[in-house]
Design a protein around this motif. Structure first.
Motif, PDB file in Angstrom:
ATOM      1  N   GLN A   1      52.409  -3.424 -36.553  1.00 14.75           N
ATOM      2  CA  GLN A   1      52.615  -4.714 -37.213  1.00 14.75           C
ATOM      3  C   GLN A   1      52.512  -5.822 -36.176  1.00 14.75           C
ATOM      4  OE1 GLN A   1      56.530  -4.272 -39.015  1.00 14.75           O
ATOM      5  NE2 GLN A   1      55.641  -4.471 -41.063  1.00 14.75           N
ATOM      6  N   GLU A   2      52.035  -6.968 -36.607  1.00 20.30           N
ATOM      7  CA  GLU A   2      52.058  -8.157 -35.753  1.00 20.30           C
ATOM      8  C   GLU A   2      53.339  -8.953 -35.985  1.00 20.30           C
ATOM      9  OE1 GLU A   2      50.241  -9.249 -33.402  1.00 20.30           O
ATOM     10  OE2 GLU A   2      48.277  -8.283 -33.543  1.00 20.30           O
ATOM     11  N   GLN A   3      53.731  -9.051 -37.247  1.00 22.72           N
ATOM     12  CA  GLN A   3      54.914  -9.830 -37.622  1.00 22.72           C
ATOM     13  C   GLN A   3      55.738  -9.102 -38.669  1.00 22.72           C
ATOM     14  OE1 GLN A   3      52.698 -13.333 -38.966  1.00 22.72           O
ATOM     15  NE2 GLN A   3      53.674 -14.527 -37.338  1.00 22.72           N
ATOM     16  N   LEU A   4      57.031  -9.436 -38.679  1.00 21.44           N
ATOM     17  CA  LEU A   4      57.891  -8.993 -39.772  1.00 21.44           C
ATOM     18  C   LEU A   4      57.641  -9.892 -40.978  1.00 21.44           C
ATOM     19  CD1 LEU A   4      61.177  -8.544 -37.698  1.00 21.44           C
ATOM     20  CD2 LEU A   4      59.592  -6.740 -38.430  1.00 21.44           C
ATOM     21  N   ARG A   5      58.212  -9.548 -42.103  1.00 20.43           N
ATOM     22  CA  ARG A   5      57.976 -10.345 -43.307  1.00 20.43           C
ATOM     23  C   ARG A   5      58.487 -11.769 -43.167  1.00 20.43           C
ATOM     24  NH1 ARG A   5      59.142  -6.328 -48.511  1.00 20.43           N
ATOM     25  NH2 ARG A   5      57.476  -4.817 -48.006  1.00 20.43           N
ATOM     26  N   ASP A   6      59.517 -11.960 -42.323  1.00 18.47           N
ATOM     27  CA  ASP A   6      60.053 -13.310 -42.142  1.00 18.47           C
ATOM     28  C   ASP A   6      59.281 -14.100 -41.084  1.00 18.47           C
ATOM     29  OD1 ASP A   6      60.830 -12.143 -39.782  1.00 18.47           O
ATOM     30  OD2 ASP A   6      62.980 -12.207 -40.188  1.00 18.47           O
ATOM     31  N   GLY A   7      58.201 -13.508 -40.550  1.00 21.83           N
ATOM     32  CA  GLY A   7      57.366 -14.222 -39.600  1.00 21.83           C
ATOM     33  C   GLY A   7      57.690 -13.968 -38.143  1.00 21.83           C
ATOM     34  N   ARG A   8      58.807 -13.282 -37.866  1.00 20.45           N
ATOM     35  CA  ARG A   8      59.158 -12.979 -36.476  1.00 20.45           C
ATOM     36  C   ARG A   8      58.235 -11.891 -35.931  1.00 20.45           C
ATOM     37  NH1 ARG A   8      64.882 -10.913 -36.257  1.00 20.45           N
ATOM     38  NH2 ARG A   8      64.316 -10.127 -38.347  1.00 20.45           N
ATOM     39  N   GLN A   9      58.094 -11.876 -34.619  1.00 24.15           N
ATOM     40  CA  GLN A   9      57.243 -10.872 -33.984  1.00 24.15           C
ATOM     41  C   GLN A   9      57.787  -9.465 -34.233  1.00 24.15           C
ATOM     42  OE1 GLN A   9      57.052 -10.092 -29.551  1.00 24.15           O
ATOM     43  NE2 GLN A   9      55.075 -11.116 -29.817  1.00 24.15           N
ATOM     44  N   SER A  10      56.897  -8.562 -34.550  1.00 25.36           N
ATOM     45  CA  SER A  10      57.290  -7.180 -34.797  1.00 25.36           C
ATOM     46  C   SER A  10      56.830  -6.297 -33.648  1.00 25.36           C
ATOM     47  CB  SER A  10      56.664  -6.670 -36.105  1.00 25.36           C
ATOM     48  OG  SER A  10      56.911  -5.289 -36.270  1.00 25.36           O
ATOM     49  N   ASN A  11      57.698  -5.355 -33.265  1.00 26.74           N
ATOM     50  CA  ASN A  11      57.348  -4.389 -32.227  1.00 26.74           C
ATOM     51  C   ASN A  11      57.047  -3.007 -32.808  1.00 26.74           C
ATOM     52  OD1 ASN A  11      57.734  -6.272 -30.181  1.00 26.74           O
ATOM     53  ND2 ASN A  11      59.901  -5.754 -29.930  1.00 26.74           N
ATOM     54  N   PHE A  12      56.932  -2.929 -34.114  1.00 24.52           N
ATOM     55  CA  PHE A  12      56.708  -1.630 -34.730  1.00 24.52           C
ATOM     56  C   PHE A  12      55.312  -1.101 -34.385  1.00 24.52           C
ATOM     57  CE2 PHE A  12      54.527   0.636 -38.156  1.00 24.52           C
ATOM     58  CZ  PHE A  12      55.287   1.804 -38.176  1.00 24.52           C
ATOM     59  N   PHE A  13      55.251   0.181 -34.023  1.00 26.44           N
ATOM     60  CA  PHE A  13      53.986   0.846 -33.816  1.00 26.44           C
ATOM     61  C   PHE A  13      54.208   2.359 -33.864  1.00 26.44           C
ATOM     62  CE2 PHE A  13      55.811   1.169 -29.633  1.00 26.44           C
ATOM     63  CZ  PHE A  13      55.369   2.399 -29.161  1.00 26.44           C
ATOM     64  N   ARG A  14      53.159   3.072 -34.109  1.00 27.73           N
ATOM     65  CA  ARG A  14      53.153   4.521 -33.919  1.00 27.73           C
ATOM     66  C   ARG A  14      51.714   4.994 -33.841  1.00 27.73           C
ATOM     67  NH1 ARG A  14      52.497   7.660 -38.652  1.00 27.73           N
ATOM     68  NH2 ARG A  14      52.589   6.498 -40.605  1.00 27.73           N
ATOM     69  N   THR A  15      51.480   5.995 -33.026  1.00 26.83           N
ATOM     70  CA  THR A  15      50.146   6.601 -32.957  1.00 26.83           C
ATOM     71  C   THR A  15      50.127   7.778 -33.918  1.00 26.83           C
ATOM     72  OG1 THR A  15      50.835   7.973 -31.088  1.00 26.83           O
ATOM     73  CG2 THR A  15      49.696   5.896 -30.586  1.00 26.83           C
ATOM     74  N   GLU A  16      49.014   7.936 -34.589  1.00 19.48           N
ATOM     75  CA  GLU A  16      48.908   9.028 -35.559  1.00 19.48           C
ATOM     76  C   GLU A  16      47.610   9.790 -35.356  1.00 19.48           C
ATOM     77  OE1 GLU A  16      49.736   9.160 -40.133  1.00 19.48           O
ATOM     78  OE2 GLU A  16      47.620   8.751 -39.801  1.00 19.48           O
ATOM     79  N   ASN A  17      47.745  11.089 -35.351  1.00 20.72           N
ATOM     80  CA  ASN A  17      46.586  11.972 -35.293  1.00 20.72           C
ATOM     81  C   ASN A  17      46.263  12.414 -36.709  1.00 20.72           C
ATOM     82  OD1 ASN A  17      44.972  14.472 -35.078  1.00 20.72           O
ATOM     83  ND2 ASN A  17      45.382  14.308 -32.894  1.00 20.72           N
TER      84      ASN A  17
END
Length: 206
Positions: free
Chosen positions: A184-200
């Motif tokens: 994600q680039e942003q959360l729903r409220d517009g704040r920066q998001s750090n969410f990520f995961r790699t998927e095979n």
């Protein structure tokens, strides 16, 4: 008496020659009429030959242009293929529901949108904006190659098991396993998001 009999024979011969003259005249006239038609046909063939000769340089000129365009099309196809998410029988539903990001010019449709990419530049920009460094989880290595891929992000997912690696090693592993980065680039409220995961797509460890 013999002389008188020959006279009618000569008269008949003369009459036959007289009748043949109009026939020869008619044939000559027909040939004369046919001559312009043959001349016209010859002119038409000459014009067609000239047109083909004029068209040949144009075709020759177009050929290099098509040849030059072919690598560009091949390159664009290759770029799209590399950017498209890898898919396998075990691919998660999140890939199908995520917005595909293929270049730095792509933007999320809305805040909080789930994104998926394989583009190296996009991944590096996302990580650098968060001060994240390419890393792997210690103990998951496969010989001299990184194991589970992750990021060492200040204040986020800190762990003594995180071991930083070079971008070259990170991307070499990422590509060889045909991984996807879901993020994600942003959360729903517009704040920066750090969410990520790699998927095979084959459900091996990222």
């Amino acid at each position: 008496m013999g002389t008188r009999k020959a006279a009618p024979a000569r008269a008949r011969t003369a009459s036959s020659r007289a009748r043949a003259i109009p026939a020869r005249a008619t044939a000559t006239g027909s040939r004369a009429k046919a001559a312009p038609a043959r001349a016209k046909a010859t002119s038409t063939r000459a014009t067609a030959t000239s047109s083909r000769a004029k068209a040949a340089p144009a075709r020759a000129k177009a050929a290099p242009a098509r040849a030059k365009a072919a690598p560009a099309r091949a390159k664009a196809t290759s770029t799209r293929a590399k950017a498209a998410p890898a898919r396998g029988k075990a691919s998660s539903r999140s890939i199908g529901s995520s917005q595909l990001i293929t270049s730095l010019a792509d933007r999320p449709e809305r805040p909080g949108r789930s994104l998926v990419t394989r583009n190296h530049e996009v991944i590096q920009r996302w990580a650098r904006a968060r001060g994240a460094k390419p890393a792997t989880i210690a103990g998951t290595e496969r010989g001299d190659r990184p194991g589970v891929l992750t990021f060492n992000m200040p204040g986020y997912r800190e762990s003594s098991r995180i071991r930083e690696v070079t971008w070259d090693d990170w991307f070499r592993t990422f590509d060889s396993r045909r991984l996807n980065l879901i993020y994600q680039e942003q959360l729903r409220d517009g704040r920066q998001s750090n969410f990520f995961r790699t998927e095979n797509p084959n459900r091996e460890d990222g």
